[in-house]
Enzyme design. Sequence first.
Site, PDB file in Angstrom:
ATOM      1  N   SER A  40      -8.624  -6.197   1.279  1.00 16.66           N
ATOM      2  CA  SER A  40      -8.932  -4.756   1.819  1.00 16.66           C
ATOM      3  C   SER A  40      -9.403  -3.790   0.814  1.00 16.66           C
ATOM      4  O   SER A  40     -10.226  -2.994   1.336  1.00 16.66           O
ATOM      5  CB  SER A  40      -7.757  -4.335   2.597  1.00 16.66           C
ATOM      6  OG  SER A  40      -6.728  -3.695   1.488  1.00 16.66           O
ATOM      7  N   LYS A  81      -4.909   2.228  -0.616  1.00 18.08           N
ATOM      8  CA  LYS A  81      -6.291   2.458   0.090  1.00 18.08           C
ATOM      9  C   LYS A  81      -6.776   3.603  -0.497  1.00 18.08           C
ATOM     10  O   LYS A  81      -6.496   4.578  -1.366  1.00 18.08           O
ATOM     11  CB  LYS A  81      -5.901   2.844   1.551  1.00 18.08           C
ATOM     12  CG  LYS A  81      -5.099   1.732   2.329  1.00 18.08           C
ATOM     13  CD  LYS A  81      -5.948   0.669   2.485  1.00 18.08           C
ATOM     14  CE  LYS A  81      -4.952  -0.660   3.275  1.00 18.08           C
ATOM     15  NZ  LYS A  81      -5.515  -1.830   2.875  1.00 18.08           N
TER      16      LYS A  81
END
Length: 175
Positions: A40, A81
């Site tokens: 990701s 993230k």
Amino acid sequence: MDLREIKEFFKDVIKYILVAIGIIFVVVYVVSLQQVVGPSMQPTLNNGDIIILNKFIYTFREPERNEVIAFDYGDTKYLVKRVIGLPGETITYKDNILYINDKAYEEKIVDGLMTEDFSLEEIGYNTIPENMYLVLGDNRNNSLDSRTFGLIKRKDIIGKPFLKIWPLTKISFVK
């Protein structure tokens, strides 16, 4: 042993104890090693990369837009993230363009375009509440992020990855 030697011995013991306490403090409260799991955050971070987190930085300031952060997710997982939306902002993606408070914002680190438009309303918000953040993976089309699990709470942020140390051939600062 005379008295002078005994004093020197105890001075040395105290020094070693203080150094050990200092190392333990740093390991527990200041830095942490984490392994990246999944794709990701590509190309910034890859599956299997090992990073060092600065766990102390957010004691003195709030996370900023575009910073990569690590946060608690569930009982035993940490996710990594990028901060996209800050408290008080409205966030929308339309035609692969990020809009912050209705103004286009150029993103620099993204691998691939988002295939779908997105707005905060899809996860139940008009604006990002105080002490909450919108986070997305750099690999937008293959990321478990705020689009799936919603906004993250400030209290769940555990640190800022600042150094990738594995693989050794790719040691670098995390940007």
